[in-house]
Design an enzyme around this catalytic site. Sequence first.
Site, PDB file in Angstrom:
ATOM      1  N   GLU A 172       0.817  -1.218   0.000  1.00  0.00           N
ATOM      2  CA  GLU A 172       0.000   0.000   0.000  1.00  0.00           C
ATOM      3  C   GLU A 172       0.858   1.279   0.000  1.00  0.00           C
ATOM      4  O   GLU A 172       0.679   2.160   0.849  1.00  0.00           O
ATOM      5  CB  GLU A 172      -0.965   0.006   1.197  1.00  0.00           C
ATOM      6  CG  GLU A 172      -1.998  -1.094   1.106  1.00  0.00           C
ATOM      7  CD  GLU A 172      -3.132  -0.981   2.126  1.00  0.00           C
ATOM      8  OE1 GLU A 172      -3.017  -0.207   3.092  1.00  0.00           O
ATOM      9  OE2 GLU A 172      -4.136  -1.689   1.949  1.00  0.00           O
ATOM     10  N   GLU A 291      -5.432  -8.294  -0.751  1.00  0.00           N
ATOM     11  CA  GLU A 291      -6.149  -8.027   0.512  1.00  0.00           C
ATOM     12  C   GLU A 291      -7.598  -7.746   0.175  1.00  0.00           C
ATOM     13  O   GLU A 291      -7.892  -6.786  -0.556  1.00  0.00           O
ATOM     14  CB  GLU A 291      -5.559  -6.824   1.260  1.00  0.00           C
ATOM     15  CG  GLU A 291      -4.256  -7.122   1.957  1.00  0.00           C
ATOM     16  CD  GLU A 291      -3.796  -5.981   2.860  1.00  0.00           C
ATOM     17  OE1 GLU A 291      -4.639  -5.301   3.469  1.00  0.00           O
ATOM     18  OE2 GLU A 291      -2.570  -5.772   2.923  1.00  0.00           O
TER      19      GLU A 291
END
Length: 506
Positions: A172, A291
């Site tokens: 991320e 995710e």
Amino acid sequence: MRASVIAHRDYRIATIDERLYGAFLEHLGRAIYTGIYEPGHPTADGAGMRRDVINLVRELRVPIVRYPGGNFVSAYNWEDGVGPRDKRPTRLDLAWHTSESNAVGVHEFAQWCDAAGCEMMLAINLGSRGLDDARNFVEYVNGPTGSYWGDLRKAHGRAEPFGITHWCLGNEMDGPWQVGHKTAHEYGRLANEVAKTLRAFDGSLKLIVCGSSNSDIKTYPEWERVVLEHAYEAVDHVSLHMYFANRAKNTAEYLALNAKLDAYIGAVASTIEFVRALKRSKKRVTICFDEWNVWYHSNTQDREILAGAKGWPHAPRLLEDAYNFEDALMVGLVLNTFIRRSDVVRIACIAQLVNVIAPIKTEPGGAAWRQTIYYPYLFASLHGRGAALSLYVASPGYDAEVAENVPYLDIAGVHDAESGALTFFAVNRHASEALDVDVSLQGFGAAQVVDHQVMTSADIEAVNTLKEPLAVVPRKGTGAVVGDGRLAMRLSPYSYQMIRLAVVKA
Ligand code: AHR
């Protein structure tokens, strides 16, 4: 209400990659400590790993597990988790405001993966660290003895390289919350250099570059374009993340959210195609959705720890969502979307696997149990392997904020020619009306129903707990009938269904 479906043996989307049913375990809360690792537990094996948890993971047939983070990885020193345990440092984990003992590191996790029957996918810290540490880590894990890092691994008890294929280039990196957050240009350039360097070590590695953390973040989807323009030729997959929530307690809106997921996948797939055309490249980068899950139930209770009000606790209860029945429907919908987009989504990881936003929960010193979301994940993982079928679906629908005419019937079909199994995963999104579904089976030959599993609940907020672990479980379905080349089934309101047929080629 009525809906009709056409399933033709030759109308296929793609052969599903089994890595679509992967998972994720982060050094976060009790995922590792008292989740998979608890030396004093009655079921612990010689390495201190909980056998009760290993058995549940094996039951799920999880093909691949991403490790060790997540946000955690962006300030992680992998060296802290190798070598003699009594020499490993305790560190402050800045991502989750906790203490990390480093009792589990890459050696222990590899052993756990062997016991649980999964492949390990490793994430590299590109937040607080950079190219040199990435290179050292890969050489430590995969390098031959006779080299500095290979010999160090040997000195730590493992001469044989671990042979890890999948490597995530950070986590991320678009997120301002991330340690070492970067702009798309900064990250894209770094990711490309790291990927080139790792390829110089081993050209066969599968490299995953960070895409967006969610589709609401303002850098999406420009982030993907810029990062891929830097790194397209050097990577194999672009990673996406998305979490789902029903904060407004509006089930109809909640159950429409996989339309948002579908649009997200579509936009990133188009961005990949754009960059591919721009680069005149033959290579096909695909999506690693590493995710995804429902995440919101625990947000309020987690605030204190995350704000530092409890100091730096070791393995506290964090992100421990107790999943209810409607979350199981949502997870079924997400998995259906991945099956329908399996041409471009080749890897996906439910986040996470144990205790932390997870299908499996444990009590320290006590039992392990299956949350409601365990079951749709189980059915998809066991039976969603083969060819994803391109179904024609005609169903009444409703307008939601994220999409118009969201069909009440959400369905995915998978044909496994080898075993002769044809499986449908279906969700009825209607609160009060059953759906009578007529499926025209074309090109399959004789068929019969061999299994039908149904999840329904009078209470959409029902959860499985330590005391009542079997409150929400699938039950054998009735009323699915095959005849004259058609499958007829009645899907009760708010239900998840798996219908499995044995078919022979015509
Ligand atoms: O899975 C929980 C967290 O969600 C991960 O650490 C992070 O990557 C994401 O924001």
